[in-house]
Design a protein around this motif. Structure first.
Motif, PDB file in Angstrom:
ATOM      1  N   CYS A 162     -24.524 -36.308 -16.755  1.00  0.00           N
ATOM      2  CA  CYS A 162     -25.457 -37.422 -16.756  1.00  0.00           C
ATOM      3  C   CYS A 162     -25.330 -38.151 -18.091  1.00  0.00           C
ATOM      4  CB  CYS A 162     -26.895 -36.975 -16.512  1.00  0.00           C
ATOM      5  SG  CYS A 162     -27.461 -35.647 -17.590  1.00  0.00           S
ATOM      6  N   THR A 163     -25.663 -39.429 -18.063  1.00  0.00           N
ATOM      7  CA  THR A 163     -25.544 -40.263 -19.259  1.00  0.00           C
ATOM      8  C   THR A 163     -26.794 -41.106 -19.428  1.00  0.00           C
ATOM      9  OG1 THR A 163     -23.135 -40.404 -19.008  1.00  0.00           O
ATOM     10  CG2 THR A 163     -24.196 -42.062 -20.409  1.00  0.00           C
ATOM     11  N   LEU A 164     -27.336 -41.089 -20.636  1.00  0.00           N
ATOM     12  CA  LEU A 164     -28.465 -41.938 -21.017  1.00  0.00           C
ATOM     13  C   LEU A 164     -27.916 -43.163 -21.724  1.00  0.00           C
ATOM     14  CD1 LEU A 164     -31.453 -42.609 -21.698  1.00  0.00           C
ATOM     15  CD2 LEU A 164     -31.218 -41.066 -23.666  1.00  0.00           C
ATOM     16  N   GLU A 165     -28.234 -44.347 -21.197  1.00  0.00           N
ATOM     17  CA  GLU A 165     -27.819 -45.608 -21.814  1.00  0.00           C
ATOM     18  C   GLU A 165     -29.033 -46.272 -22.473  1.00  0.00           C
ATOM     19  OE1 GLU A 165     -26.300 -48.464 -19.134  1.00  0.00           O
ATOM     20  OE2 GLU A 165     -24.758 -47.166 -18.270  1.00  0.00           O
ATOM     21  N   PHE A 166     -28.794 -47.004 -23.553  1.00  0.00           N
ATOM     22  CA  PHE A 166     -29.857 -47.826 -24.128  1.00  0.00           C
ATOM     23  C   PHE A 166     -29.262 -48.808 -25.122  1.00  0.00           C
ATOM     24  CE2 PHE A 166     -29.478 -44.142 -26.878  1.00  0.00           C
ATOM     25  CZ  PHE A 166     -29.589 -44.651 -28.165  1.00  0.00           C
ATOM     26  N   ASN A 167     -30.051 -49.801 -25.471  1.00  0.00           N
ATOM     27  CA  ASN A 167     -29.716 -50.731 -26.548  1.00  0.00           C
ATOM     28  C   ASN A 167     -30.697 -50.534 -27.686  1.00  0.00           C
ATOM     29  OD1 ASN A 167     -28.710 -52.645 -24.000  1.00  0.00           O
ATOM     30  ND2 ASN A 167     -27.468 -52.814 -25.847  1.00  0.00           N
ATOM     31  N   LYS A 168     -30.203 -50.628 -28.922  1.00  0.00           N
ATOM     32  CA  LYS A 168     -31.058 -50.488 -30.102  1.00  0.00           C
ATOM     33  C   LYS A 168     -30.696 -51.560 -31.108  1.00  0.00           C
ATOM     34  CE  LYS A 168     -34.085 -48.407 -32.782  1.00  0.00           C
ATOM     35  NZ  LYS A 168     -34.318 -49.572 -33.657  1.00  0.00           N
ATOM     36  N   TRP A 169     -31.689 -52.350 -31.485  1.00  0.00           N
ATOM     37  CA  TRP A 169     -31.480 -53.376 -32.491  1.00  0.00           C
ATOM     38  C   TRP A 169     -31.748 -52.786 -33.870  1.00  0.00           C
ATOM     39  CZ3 TRP A 169     -28.661 -57.276 -32.984  1.00  0.00           C
ATOM     40  CH2 TRP A 169     -28.895 -58.272 -33.935  1.00  0.00           C
ATOM     41  N   SER A 170     -30.881 -53.090 -34.830  1.00  0.00           N
ATOM     42  CA  SER A 170     -31.028 -52.561 -36.178  1.00  0.00           C
ATOM     43  C   SER A 170     -30.327 -53.483 -37.150  1.00  0.00           C
ATOM     44  CB  SER A 170     -30.408 -51.155 -36.267  1.00  0.00           C
ATOM     45  OG  SER A 170     -30.556 -50.631 -37.565  1.00  0.00           O
ATOM     46  N   GLY A 171     -30.728 -53.413 -38.424  1.00  0.00           N
ATOM     47  CA  GLY A 171     -30.065 -54.187 -39.447  1.00  0.00           C
ATOM     48  C   GLY A 171     -28.742 -53.561 -39.855  1.00  0.00           C
ATOM     49  N   THR A 172     -27.939 -54.307 -40.583  1.00  0.00           N
ATOM     50  CA  THR A 172     -26.679 -53.754 -41.075  1.00  0.00           C
ATOM     51  C   THR A 172     -26.928 -52.694 -42.139  1.00  0.00           C
ATOM     52  OG1 THR A 172     -26.517 -55.582 -42.649  1.00  0.00           O
ATOM     53  CG2 THR A 172     -25.353 -55.833 -40.555  1.00  0.00           C
ATOM     54  N   GLN A 173     -28.073 -52.776 -42.797  1.00  0.00           N
ATOM     55  CA  GLN A 173     -28.504 -51.765 -43.748  1.00  0.00           C
ATOM     56  C   GLN A 173     -29.881 -51.253 -43.311  1.00  0.00           C
ATOM     57  OE1 GLN A 173     -26.461 -50.744 -46.230  1.00  0.00           O
ATOM     58  NE2 GLN A 173     -24.933 -52.261 -45.594  1.00  0.00           N
ATOM     59  N   ASP A 174     -30.353 -50.195 -43.921  1.00  0.00           N
ATOM     60  CA  ASP A 174     -31.660 -49.632 -43.587  1.00  0.00           C
ATOM     61  C   ASP A 174     -32.762 -50.642 -43.932  1.00  0.00           C
ATOM     62  OD1 ASP A 174     -33.902 -48.122 -43.157  1.00  0.00           O
ATOM     63  OD2 ASP A 174     -33.498 -46.662 -44.739  1.00  0.00           O
ATOM     64  N   ASN A 175     -33.468 -51.125 -42.914  1.00  0.00           N
ATOM     65  CA  ASN A 175     -34.531 -52.102 -43.154  1.00  0.00           C
ATOM     66  C   ASN A 175     -35.929 -51.497 -43.099  1.00  0.00           C
ATOM     67  OD1 ASN A 175     -35.050 -51.715 -40.421  1.00  0.00           O
ATOM     68  ND2 ASN A 175     -34.120 -53.639 -39.778  1.00  0.00           N
ATOM     69  N   GLY A 176     -36.026 -50.191 -42.842  1.00  0.00           N
ATOM     70  CA  GLY A 176     -37.315 -49.526 -42.797  1.00  0.00           C
ATOM     71  C   GLY A 176     -38.102 -49.745 -41.520  1.00  0.00           C
ATOM     72  N   VAL A 211     -30.393 -44.192 -16.819  1.00  0.00           N
ATOM     73  CA  VAL A 211     -29.704 -42.907 -16.659  1.00  0.00           C
ATOM     74  C   VAL A 211     -28.875 -42.946 -15.388  1.00  0.00           C
ATOM     75  CG1 VAL A 211     -29.996 -40.450 -16.158  1.00  0.00           C
ATOM     76  CG2 VAL A 211     -31.361 -41.510 -17.943  1.00  0.00           C
ATOM     77  N   ILE A 212     -27.681 -42.415 -15.494  1.00  0.00           N
ATOM     78  CA  ILE A 212     -26.787 -42.297 -14.342  1.00  0.00           C
ATOM     79  C   ILE A 212     -26.251 -40.867 -14.288  1.00  0.00           C
ATOM     80  CG2 ILE A 212     -24.819 -43.127 -15.710  1.00  0.00           C
ATOM     81  CD1 ILE A 212     -23.708 -44.352 -13.126  1.00  0.00           C
ATOM     82  N   LYS A 213     -26.071 -40.352 -13.084  1.00  0.00           N
ATOM     83  CA  LYS A 213     -25.589 -38.983 -12.919  1.00  0.00           C
ATOM     84  C   LYS A 213     -24.067 -38.950 -12.917  1.00  0.00           C
ATOM     85  CE  LYS A 213     -29.698 -37.344 -10.490  1.00  0.00           C
ATOM     86  NZ  LYS A 213     -30.242 -36.780  -9.223  1.00  0.00           N
ATOM     87  N   LYS A 214     -23.499 -39.496 -13.968  1.00  0.00           N
ATOM     88  CA  LYS A 214     -22.076 -39.484 -14.223  1.00  0.00           C
ATOM     89  C   LYS A 214     -21.862 -39.394 -15.728  1.00  0.00           C
ATOM     90  CE  LYS A 214     -20.704 -42.323 -10.229  1.00  0.00           C
ATOM     91  NZ  LYS A 214     -19.962 -43.538  -9.794  1.00  0.00           N
ATOM     92  N   ALA A 215     -20.625 -39.155 -16.140  1.00  0.00           N
ATOM     93  CA  ALA A 215     -20.305 -39.041 -17.567  1.00  0.00           C
ATOM     94  C   ALA A 215     -19.524 -40.273 -18.025  1.00  0.00           C
ATOM     95  CB  ALA A 215     -19.499 -37.779 -17.841  1.00  0.00           C
TER      96      ALA A 215
END
Length: 201
Positions: free
Chosen positions: A71-85, A190-194
């Protein structure tokens, strides 16, 4: 929400898994705590954000549907190029999702807080695979039939660990930073594949 408007403006091919027309995603119903807000809860595409509250690991979202490999968990995460807190959110596979809202109870968690460095926490302990990554690429956390947990950013494998087990696991997360852009996760599926870096098998 700002993050969802951002992803909606992107080309579909950049954030939906390849060969998505031949894939079947599972419906996900998350139990939310504290200040979390979910869009699409109960469907196959969920977005969750911590919209208010303290900067603390005090909110969680978990799904009580058990998954076995592959199984595979997919997601998108927005973040800065450096640690923005403001990008402190973790998600991954866990055997005991109801324990507490802190990241310390997550078995295998992704922590993409800065695009200049990738962080993983396994059972509350930091692993340091390093490596740069892009918010334009979808994340894939693969639970394999060999018991492995693999973290992909798009086609790039950033980290792999062996669990020595193929026990049932649940999606679990911990949210620290409030905010409609950096403080959450978009397009959880989530999908039941790799995922192998280029396609599902």
């Amino acid at each position: 929400m700002l993050a969802e408007r951002y992803y909606a403006s992107m080309p579909v091919s950049s954030w939906i898994g390849k060969n998505s027309s031949s894939t079947t995603y599972e419906n996900l119903t998350f139990v939310l705590s504290g200040n979390l807000v979910a869009r699409g809860n109960g469907t196959s595409n969920v977005s969750i954000f911590k919209m208010s509250g303290a900067f603390d690991w005090d909110n969680q979202a978990y799904c009580l549907t058990a998954f076995t490999p592959p199984c595979t968990l997919e997601f998108n995460k927005w973040s800065g190029t450096q640690d923005n807190g403001y990008s402190y959110t973790m998600i991954g596979w866990n055997t005991d999702p109801t324990t507490n809202p802190s990241y310390t109870s997550l078995d295998y968690a992704s922590f993409p807080y800065s695009q200049s460095y990738y962080q993983v926490y396994n059972n509350g302990v930091a692993a340091s695979p390093g490596g740069t990554w892009s918010s334009l690429n979808k994340w894939y956390i693969v639970y394999g039939t060999d018991g492995s947990i693999k973290h992909y950013n798009g086609s790039t494998l950033l980290y792999s660990a062996s669990t020595a087990s193929t026990a049932s696991r649940y999606i679990d997360s911990s949210f620290h930073s409030p905010g409609a852009t950096f403080g959450g996760l978009s397009s959880l599926r989530v999908i039941k594949k790799a995922w192998n870096g280029t396609s599902y098998t």
